[in-house]
Design a protein around this motif. Structure first.
Motif, PDB file in Angstrom:
ATOM      1  N   ASN A 117       0.838  -1.198   0.000  1.00  0.00           N
ATOM      2  CA  ASN A 117       0.000   0.000   0.000  1.00  0.00           C
ATOM      3  C   ASN A 117       0.876   1.254   0.000  1.00  0.00           C
ATOM      4  O   ASN A 117       2.104   1.164   0.059  1.00  0.00           O
ATOM      5  CB  ASN A 117      -0.966  -0.024   1.193  1.00  0.00           C
ATOM      6  N   LEU A 118       0.249   2.405  -0.065  1.00  0.00           N
ATOM      7  CA  LEU A 118       0.992   3.665  -0.194  1.00  0.00           C
ATOM      8  C   LEU A 118       2.000   3.894   0.935  1.00  0.00           C
ATOM      9  O   LEU A 118       3.145   4.264   0.658  1.00  0.00           O
ATOM     10  CB  LEU A 118       0.021   4.843  -0.336  1.00  0.00           C
ATOM     11  N   ALA A 173       1.785   2.759  -6.111  1.00  0.00           N
ATOM     12  CA  ALA A 173       0.590   2.306  -5.390  1.00  0.00           C
ATOM     13  C   ALA A 173      -0.570   2.112  -6.357  1.00  0.00           C
ATOM     14  O   ALA A 173      -1.326   1.136  -6.254  1.00  0.00           O
ATOM     15  CB  ALA A 173       0.230   3.291  -4.286  1.00  0.00           C
ATOM     16  N   HIS A 176       0.159  -1.082  -8.331  1.00  0.00           N
ATOM     17  CA  HIS A 176      -0.081  -2.276  -7.513  1.00  0.00           C
ATOM     18  C   HIS A 176      -1.580  -2.517  -7.306  1.00  0.00           C
ATOM     19  O   HIS A 176      -2.023  -3.659  -7.258  1.00  0.00           O
ATOM     20  CB  HIS A 176       0.621  -2.157  -6.160  1.00  0.00           C
ATOM     21  N   ARG A 177      -2.316  -1.445  -7.180  1.00  0.00           N
ATOM     22  CA  ARG A 177      -3.772  -1.587  -7.002  1.00  0.00           C
ATOM     23  C   ARG A 177      -4.422  -2.086  -8.297  1.00  0.00           C
ATOM     24  O   ARG A 177      -5.325  -2.917  -8.271  1.00  0.00           O
ATOM     25  CB  ARG A 177      -4.371  -0.260  -6.587  1.00  0.00           C
TER      26      ARG A 177
END
Length: 190
Positions: A117-118, A173, A176-177
């Motif tokens: 996550n971020l 991020a 990845h999302r």
């Protein structure tokens, strides 16, 4: 439970080559020289951070090594059209070698996170930046003969580099999302 992801050597090679090319494309933007250090402020140093957090430690580092090898043999891939061995022995040489450690550190942190996550990616990119400074500043200090002056001269890079860390973390991020499961999560899968 989803089936384990099988990584094909050809796919890994393609990712490495594409990211080396991406780092080269970031060199299209010319560097800006501030102060007397002789080291330009460039966008290109965001490439190794992105390679590490998006490809993982092994593949991200391989992409940076490939890029640097192509530069060393004379391809003008660095910002401002620089290439050959001269940039590696000049004032910015340590920062170039630091890109290898930068991708490795950022990739290791993100690969071992339960979820990229971020905050985790932000930490990874910041640690990658520090790794680059860890090699770049002493190298610059040896080049100019004064480690203290090299550290002070390097302060000019901090605001821009922190901005690149933030932008890189946000971009990674989002990737990845959008593409979950594309990064190896453990040292065994690296």
């Amino acid at each position: 439970m989803p089936a384990p992801r099988v990584s094909l050597p050809a796919a890994d090679l393609a990712r490495i080559v594409v990211f080396a090319a991406f780092i080269a494309v970031l060199g299209i933007f010319p560097g800006i020289y501030f102060g007397a250090s002789g080291v330009p402020v460039v966008i290109q140093n965001a490439g190794p951070l992105l390679a590490g957090v998006l490809l993982g430690a092994r593949r991200g580092t391989a992409a940076v090594v490939l890029f640097l090898a192509l530069t060393a043999i004379g391809l003008p891939l660095l910002s401002g059209g620089r290439g050959g061995l001269a940039p590696f022995v000049g004032p910015s040489g340590g920062f170039l070698f630091g890109w290898i450690l930068s991708a490795l550190v950022a990739g290791l942190i993100v690969s071992r996170a339960a979820k990229p996550n971020l905050p985790v990616i932000g930490l990874a990119t910041f640690a990658g930046l520090l790794a680059d400074y860890l090699i770049g500043i002493p190298f610059l200090g040896a080049y100019i003969g004064d480690l203290g002056a090299a550290a002070v001269q390097s302060l000019v890079f901090v605001p821009g580099d922190l901005g690149k860390v933030a932008a890189t973390a946000v971009i990674a991020a989002v990737v990845h999302r959008a593409l979950p499961g594309t990064l190896p999560r453990t040292a065994r899968s690296e």
